[in-house]
Write an enzyme that holds these catalytic residues in place. Structure first.
Site, mmCIF file in Angstrom:
data_model
loop_
_atom_site.group_PDB
_atom_site.id
_atom_site.type_symbol
_atom_site.label_atom_id
_atom_site.label_comp_id
_atom_site.label_asym_id
_atom_site.label_seq_id
_atom_site.Cartn_x
_atom_site.Cartn_y
_atom_site.Cartn_z
ATOM 1 C CE LYS A 1 0.802 1.184 4.595
ATOM 2 N NZ LYS A 1 1.569 2.328 5.053
ATOM 3 N N PRO B 1 10.241 -4.531 1.096
ATOM 4 C CG PRO B 1 11.094 -2.381 0.798
ATOM 5 C CD PRO B 1 10.302 -3.450 0.112
ATOM 6 C CG ASP C 1 -1.021 0.122 8.157
ATOM 7 O OD1 ASP C 1 -1.844 1.021 8.267
ATOM 8 O OD2 ASP C 1 0.129 0.275 7.717
HETATM 9 C C1 LIG Z 1 1.743 4.660 10.106
HETATM 10 C C2 LIG Z 1 0.981 3.643 9.328
HETATM 11 C C3 LIG Z 1 0.117 4.352 8.273
HETATM 12 O O1 LIG Z 1 -0.433 3.479 7.357
HETATM 13 O O2 LIG Z 1 1.762 2.734 8.573
HETATM 14 P P1 LIG Z 1 3.239 2.143 8.432
HETATM 15 O O3 LIG Z 1 4.216 3.188 8.101
HETATM 16 O O4 LIG Z 1 3.612 1.444 9.725
HETATM 17 O O5 LIG Z 1 3.113 1.143 7.313
HETATM 18 C C4 LIG Z 1 0.053 2.819 10.263
HETATM 19 O O6 LIG Z 1 -0.843 3.626 10.956
HETATM 20 C C5 LIG Z 1 0.749 1.927 11.238
HETATM 21 O O7 LIG Z 1 0.019 0.745 11.340
HETATM 22 P P2 LIG Z 1 0.681 -0.611 11.880
HETATM 23 O O8 LIG Z 1 2.089 -0.730 11.356
HETATM 24 O O9 LIG Z 1 -0.270 -1.728 11.585
HETATM 25 O O10 LIG Z 1 0.742 -0.277 13.404
HETATM 26 P P3 LIG Z 1 0.554 -1.235 14.685
HETATM 27 O O11 LIG Z 1 1.383 -2.462 14.479
HETATM 28 O O12 LIG Z 1 -0.898 -1.382 15.016
HETATM 29 O O13 LIG Z 1 1.208 -0.328 15.817
HETATM 30 C C6 LIG Z 1 2.586 -0.105 15.950
HETATM 31 C C7 LIG Z 1 2.763 1.023 16.959
HETATM 32 O O14 LIG Z 1 2.446 2.265 16.318
HETATM 33 C C8 LIG Z 1 1.660 3.093 17.169
HETATM 34 N N1 LIG Z 1 0.415 3.487 16.488
HETATM 35 C C9 LIG Z 1 -0.039 2.776 15.395
HETATM 36 C C10 LIG Z 1 -1.155 3.194 14.709
HETATM 37 C C11 LIG Z 1 -1.834 4.362 15.182
HETATM 38 N N2 LIG Z 1 -2.922 4.812 14.570
HETATM 39 N N3 LIG Z 1 -1.378 5.025 16.261
HETATM 40 C C12 LIG Z 1 -0.257 4.612 16.916
HETATM 41 O O15 LIG Z 1 0.149 5.247 17.882
HETATM 42 C C13 LIG Z 1 1.444 2.320 18.444
HETATM 43 O O16 LIG Z 1 2.393 2.822 19.365
HETATM 44 C C14 LIG Z 1 1.814 0.902 18.150
HETATM 45 O O17 LIG Z 1 2.463 0.334 19.216
HETATM 46 N N1 LIG Z 2 5.764 -11.253 7.461
HETATM 47 C C1 LIG Z 2 6.400 -10.129 7.821
HETATM 48 N N2 LIG Z 2 6.965 -9.339 6.876
HETATM 49 C C2 LIG Z 2 7.581 -8.189 7.228
HETATM 50 N N3 LIG Z 2 7.699 -7.745 8.481
HETATM 51 C C3 LIG Z 2 7.140 -8.473 9.466
HETATM 52 C C4 LIG Z 2 6.478 -9.688 9.177
HETATM 53 N N4 LIG Z 2 6.022 -10.181 10.337
HETATM 54 C C5 LIG Z 2 6.383 -9.323 11.295
HETATM 55 N N5 LIG Z 2 7.066 -8.296 10.798
HETATM 56 C C6 LIG Z 2 7.577 -7.135 11.580
HETATM 57 O O1 LIG Z 2 6.751 -6.014 11.271
HETATM 58 C C7 LIG Z 2 7.535 -4.826 11.113
HETATM 59 C C8 LIG Z 2 6.844 -3.861 10.136
HETATM 60 O O2 LIG Z 2 6.818 -4.451 8.885
HETATM 61 P P1 LIG Z 2 6.063 -3.843 7.606
HETATM 62 O O3 LIG Z 2 4.574 -3.994 7.742
HETATM 63 O O4 LIG Z 2 6.659 -4.472 6.412
HETATM 64 O O5 LIG Z 2 6.492 -2.332 7.617
HETATM 65 P P2 LIG Z 2 5.682 -0.987 7.739
HETATM 66 O O6 LIG Z 2 4.803 -1.111 8.994
HETATM 67 O O7 LIG Z 2 6.719 0.071 7.834
HETATM 68 O O8 LIG Z 2 4.857 -0.869 6.496
HETATM 69 C C9 LIG Z 2 8.880 -5.343 10.627
HETATM 70 O O9 LIG Z 2 9.906 -4.525 11.084
HETATM 71 C C10 LIG Z 2 8.996 -6.743 11.228
HETATM 72 O O10 LIG Z 2 9.733 -6.728 12.431
#
Ligand SMILES: C[C@@](CO)(OP(=O)(O)O)[C@H](O)COP(=O)(O)OP(=O)(O)OC[C@H]1O[C@@H](n2ccc(N)nc2=O)[C@H](O)[C@@H]1O
Ligand SMILES: Nc1ncnc2c1ncn2[C@@H]1O[C@H](COP(=O)(O)OP(=O)(O)O)[C@@H](O)[C@H]1O
Length: 296
Positions: free
Chosen positions: A13, A97, A139
């Protein structure tokens, strides 16, 4: 002989815009974002086994299997459908990645829920699967629903949208950004104004809408912590409207045609990793599952 494995794409995404509106009492953040699904991702294959074990092969993700989101999704689903005797062998071919802000881990988890729900004949509804998804990460639900969407709440309240088709060039700097660390950084902007739902108009987001609302509240902080991300975005902005996705480290720009994206891809500095993918409204996982279901 075992039947052919079920093979599904777990799409990436992009966050075409991202605003952080505030922090909730439980520490999670209220945000607004547009999730654009891509026609490119990891490949997961699933095969049922008879020894009630979950065997995971996921080269490239340096975690014990029990911490891998795919394994956790499989466990959760098995528990939710009350069938501990179910087993599966799952192979993940990582193309996205980790820690790139393109949702690879989250998408793998959602694809495991969808694939195993089918393979194990759990018959959970999309609503049930989305609820399990939420427990795995903010997410994950969008990948279970399988449609590009405007998201609110912590990212789980979804309104499906149709986005003007574009080709994206995604630069993937080699740094790994921790989502949790960024959300807890005191320097993060957390008071952006909300977009009203009226601004979504007919839920069709054209280039004009995207240009008006583009931007990502994580961008200044990520670029100050990881200068290579800022360098990649600045280079890409010479060729299009470039921005960070999620918490990074990937940056992207949209183009009207594949050839326009390819031209910029070819000109990127030596050694920079990147990929090109088409934006899609509907997830490839769902298209593949529908096809598979029709043939078995
Ligand atoms: C920022 C976003 C935007 O799409 O994406 P990524 O860069 O990670 O892909 C997301 O909100 C990331 O979602 P996701 O990666 O699933 O987050 P989670 O595993 O639920 O949470 C990881 C940590 O981020 C924080 N968290 C996450 C989502 C949110 N709305 N508020 C938060 O404060 C929390 O501290 C949580 O412990
Ligand atoms: N199947 C998987 N592929 C990638 N990362 C994973 C997986 N399972 C757990 N993780 C953990 O989730 C974290 C976030 O991964 P990812 O969803 O790819 O990144 P982002 O949240 O930045 O989009 C990674 O740093 C890794 O430690």
């Amino acid at each position: 002989m075992n039947p052919a494995p079920l093979t599904l794409t777990a799409p990436a995404k992009l966050n075409l815009m991202l605003r952080i509106l505030g922090r909730r009492d439980d520490g999670y953040h209220e945000l607004q974002t547009v999730f654009q699904l891509l026609d490119f991702g990891d490949a997961l294959s699933f095969q049922e086994n008879s020894d009630a074990s979950i065997q995971l092969h996921c080269p490239g993700v340096d975690l014990p299997p029990e911490q891998n989101l795919v394994y956790r999704a499989a466990q959760l689903l098995r528990q939710a459908c009350g069938k501990p005797q179910l087993g599966a062998t799952i192979a993940v071919d990582k193309k996205l990645p980790a820690g790139g802000g393109i949702g690879g881990g989250s998408s793998d988890a959602a694809t495991a829920l969808l694939g195993l729900n089918h393979l194990w004949q759990c018959r959970l509804s999309l609503d049930d699967l989305a609820e399990l998804a939420r427990q795995l990460g903010a997410d994950v639900p969008v990948f279970v629903r399988g449609h590009s969407a405007f998201a609110e709440g912590i990212g789980e309240q979804l309104t499906a949208v149709s986005i003007e088709p574009r080709w994206y060039l995604v630069l993937t700097p080699a740094c790994h950004v921790s989502t949790a660390a960024l959300f807890s950084d005191p320097r993060l902007t957390r008071d952006s104004a909300a977009i009203t739902l009226a601004a979504l108009r007919d839920r069709r987001l054209n280039t004009h809408w995207l240009n008006e609302y583009a931007g990502n509240d994580f961008q200044p902080l990520v670029e100050s912590l990881y200068p290579e991300v800022g360098e990649a975005r600045e280079w890409l902005s010479r060729h299009g409207q470039a921005q960070l996705t999620g918490t990074g480290a990937c940056v992207f720009a949209g183009f009207e045609s594949e050839s326009a994206a390819q031209q910029v891809f070819a000109e990127r500095p030596e050694g920079w990793s990147a990929f090109i993918a088409q934006g899609v409204d509907k997830s490839p996982t769902h298209r593949q599952l529908a096809k598979f279901a029709a043939t078995v």
